[in-house]
Design a protein around this motif. Sequence first.
Motif, mmCIF file in Angstrom:
data_model
loop_
_atom_site.group_PDB
_atom_site.id
_atom_site.type_symbol
_atom_site.label_atom_id
_atom_site.label_comp_id
_atom_site.label_asym_id
_atom_site.label_seq_id
_atom_site.Cartn_x
_atom_site.Cartn_y
_atom_site.Cartn_z
ATOM 1 N N ILE A 32 0.836 -1.190 0.000
ATOM 2 C CA ILE A 32 0.000 0.000 0.000
ATOM 3 C C ILE A 32 0.876 1.247 0.000
ATOM 4 O O ILE A 32 1.884 1.307 0.700
ATOM 5 C CB ILE A 32 -0.908 -0.015 1.254
ATOM 6 N N TYR A 80 -8.257 2.867 -0.023
ATOM 7 C CA TYR A 80 -8.586 2.730 1.403
ATOM 8 C C TYR A 80 -8.977 4.088 1.949
ATOM 9 O O TYR A 80 -8.313 5.096 1.689
ATOM 10 C CB TYR A 80 -7.392 2.185 2.186
ATOM 11 N N ALA A 110 -11.102 4.692 10.447
ATOM 12 C CA ALA A 110 -10.819 3.401 11.090
ATOM 13 C C ALA A 110 -12.056 2.515 11.190
ATOM 14 O O ALA A 110 -11.944 1.330 11.471
ATOM 15 C CB ALA A 110 -10.228 3.624 12.477
ATOM 16 N N MET A 115 -14.200 2.128 8.611
ATOM 17 C CA MET A 115 -14.461 1.564 7.274
ATOM 18 C C MET A 115 -13.154 1.030 6.721
ATOM 19 O O MET A 115 -12.371 1.746 6.115
ATOM 20 C CB MET A 115 -15.093 2.613 6.377
ATOM 21 N N LEU A 116 -12.943 -0.243 6.969
ATOM 22 C CA LEU A 116 -11.618 -0.828 6.783
ATOM 23 C C LEU A 116 -11.395 -1.435 5.407
ATOM 24 O O LEU A 116 -10.276 -1.501 4.933
ATOM 25 C CB LEU A 116 -11.407 -1.910 7.844
ATOM 26 N N LEU A 117 -12.460 -1.917 4.789
ATOM 27 C CA LEU A 117 -12.266 -2.642 3.536
ATOM 28 C C LEU A 117 -11.909 -1.681 2.409
ATOM 29 O O LEU A 117 -12.389 -0.548 2.367
ATOM 30 C CB LEU A 117 -13.532 -3.412 3.148
ATOM 31 N N PRO A 118 -11.059 -2.128 1.496
ATOM 32 C CA PRO A 118 -10.747 -1.286 0.346
ATOM 33 C C PRO A 118 -11.943 -1.163 -0.591
ATOM 34 O O PRO A 118 -12.809 -2.033 -0.633
ATOM 35 C CB PRO A 118 -9.611 -2.045 -0.337
ATOM 36 N N ARG A 119 -11.991 -0.049 -1.314
ATOM 37 C CA ARG A 119 -12.953 0.098 -2.407
ATOM 38 C C ARG A 119 -12.204 -0.196 -3.699
ATOM 39 O O ARG A 119 -11.290 0.567 -4.050
ATOM 40 C CB ARG A 119 -13.529 1.521 -2.445
ATOM 41 N N LEU A 138 -3.593 0.438 -3.241
ATOM 42 C CA LEU A 138 -2.876 -0.804 -3.542
ATOM 43 C C LEU A 138 -3.207 -1.171 -4.984
ATOM 44 O O LEU A 138 -4.372 -1.227 -5.363
ATOM 45 C CB LEU A 138 -3.317 -1.935 -2.610
#
Lengths: 300, 326
Positions: free
Chosen positions: B11, B49, B53, B55-59, B97
Amino acid sequence: MIDMRVDICGVKWKNPVAAAAGTFVAAESGKYYDPNLPGAVTTKGVSLAPWPGNPTPRVAETYGGMLNAVGLENPGVDAYISGELKYLKERGVTVIANVAGHSADEYCAVVRKLSETDVDMLELNVSCPNVAAGGMAFGVDRNAVGELTGRVRKLTDKPVIVKLSPNVTDICDIAAAAEDAGADAVSLINTLVGMRIDIRSGKPVLANVTGGLSGPAVKPVAVAMVYRVAKRVRIPVIGMGGIMTGADAMEFLLAGASAVEVGTAALLDPNALPRIIEELDVCVAGRSAAQIHGSKTGWG
Amino acid sequence: MTVGGLKENGIRRAEIIEHIPLASQVFQLKLHAPDVAAVAVPGQFVNVYLNDAAMLLPRPIGVADATDAQVTLIYAVAGRGTELLSRYASGTCVRLLGPNGNGYNLGAIGAHALLIGGGLGVPPLLFAAKRIRERGGARITAVLGYKDEPYCLRGMKLFCDSVYGISERAAPVSELSARASGTEAAGSEPKCDGKTGNVMDLLTSTEVGEELDAGNATVLSCGPAPMLRAVARWAQMRGIRAQVSLEERMGCGYGACVCCTCAVKPREEPAGGREASADETAGRTDLNGGIGGRFESEGERRGLVRRKVCTDGPVFQSDEIVWGDD
């Protein structure tokens, strides 16, 4: 770098941090870090025959966490042995095979096959909340856990870790049943059963309706369960549940865990394991083993 | 590799250079990301990302352009996370990422590239159109469908020989279709034709039919699953090869969580085929092995061969996929 080596049931780990099952895939995770860096890697739950897993969507975000309902999609133990396991052992990685089954006979059949390999440890997955038969159906019943652990114990010389479900009245009873039946260690916690509903469609977000909650949102629950189980059993406890940093890992060690597994953090950052190991290195600096394993020296 | 086995491809932080609305709830995000821009190809996506904190999952968002150290992403507000993202101003840094996944195989395109996009499937095809134009040698036709207002049409007109647009409602189709050839494409105004409908209506229209060079055409498609299924069937009936980019709810976006798998048809083993090495099979979710490599029924066999959309895709050959109601 200080010496963080630990001995877990006779298996030497170079540090007390392992990848958790279902969050490590050699071909993908290995693009980001050397799989030899963690103390061990736990491979994805493997069953006797290939399992296709659950329909999609299999994942949903929650506050400070996520729900998954993958349903143990895996290629079966034969493909695992000739693929993932072979690849990792050729590179000298300490491997924990996570074992799944629909029935006690299936678990035993997988264990028999794995016993003939150079896998280092076995982790009995009696706690997956996302499969209709097997998994958590075993893990919520102390008699079933005891019987299965006892059967597996007779089949293999490999160290046997029993992975516990938090979705029970008293996790200490289940841990004790595993210990009494000959488990070499327990690992906890697997995910908590959870659910999300899309208010626009009025339907569950996950195709499986419910899933397993993981991530930092569950960490205090996990720390408390590790603390209680570590006081109850004499075998090593491997702690997990929402570890995002070295400081989080340190909390589990202080609660009585001999080692930890890291799962969700690795899904959110492919380099989470090497980072957490470096951070833990700073946390443990200057502490004695007794100071690190706090609850073993007695609180409360 | 750095010391300690940590590889330098994880990342990274990327500053927002420009962030503008393109249509209702649709935004264009330009990021300064030289490493990603240097290697991204059409059809790939990046994990974005959020700085939150909770909302952790990547879009995962498809790359709409990559040039001069900048990556352009076009996304729609679909929930709390993308709503938060839409409020990030220029100068804000996000974590990225990627690029992730396998893009379109532009080398396989014949004399006629037919780009078929629906909604947010259009932006990745805009990037494809640009790269196909740069490579040269192919006539490019874009057939694009929208729910409401169109976007990316101006860009498409720069790179394509013909652009057909259609909307299911709201925006009059008369605003959408731009049909031109050669250098006129860049400057020409959209041509009116006054219909509403979806991509398949356009694809089966006389005008597109007249342009189609079926013998030399390659379809690149991106859009919602029902559209892709219809496009796959349409292409198959005409003997046209189609590359489709699938969308699936992702967890990690890099192949570790196995949340986004799709069913594919088993590959025929080549006669006298060799066994794959452990290096090739490690970590793959190819369930085709079975016990002794055999399954009881064809249905079981088909259901058990699964691929990850994030790393094995998102672009697949349309005839590889086991579509929902096959």
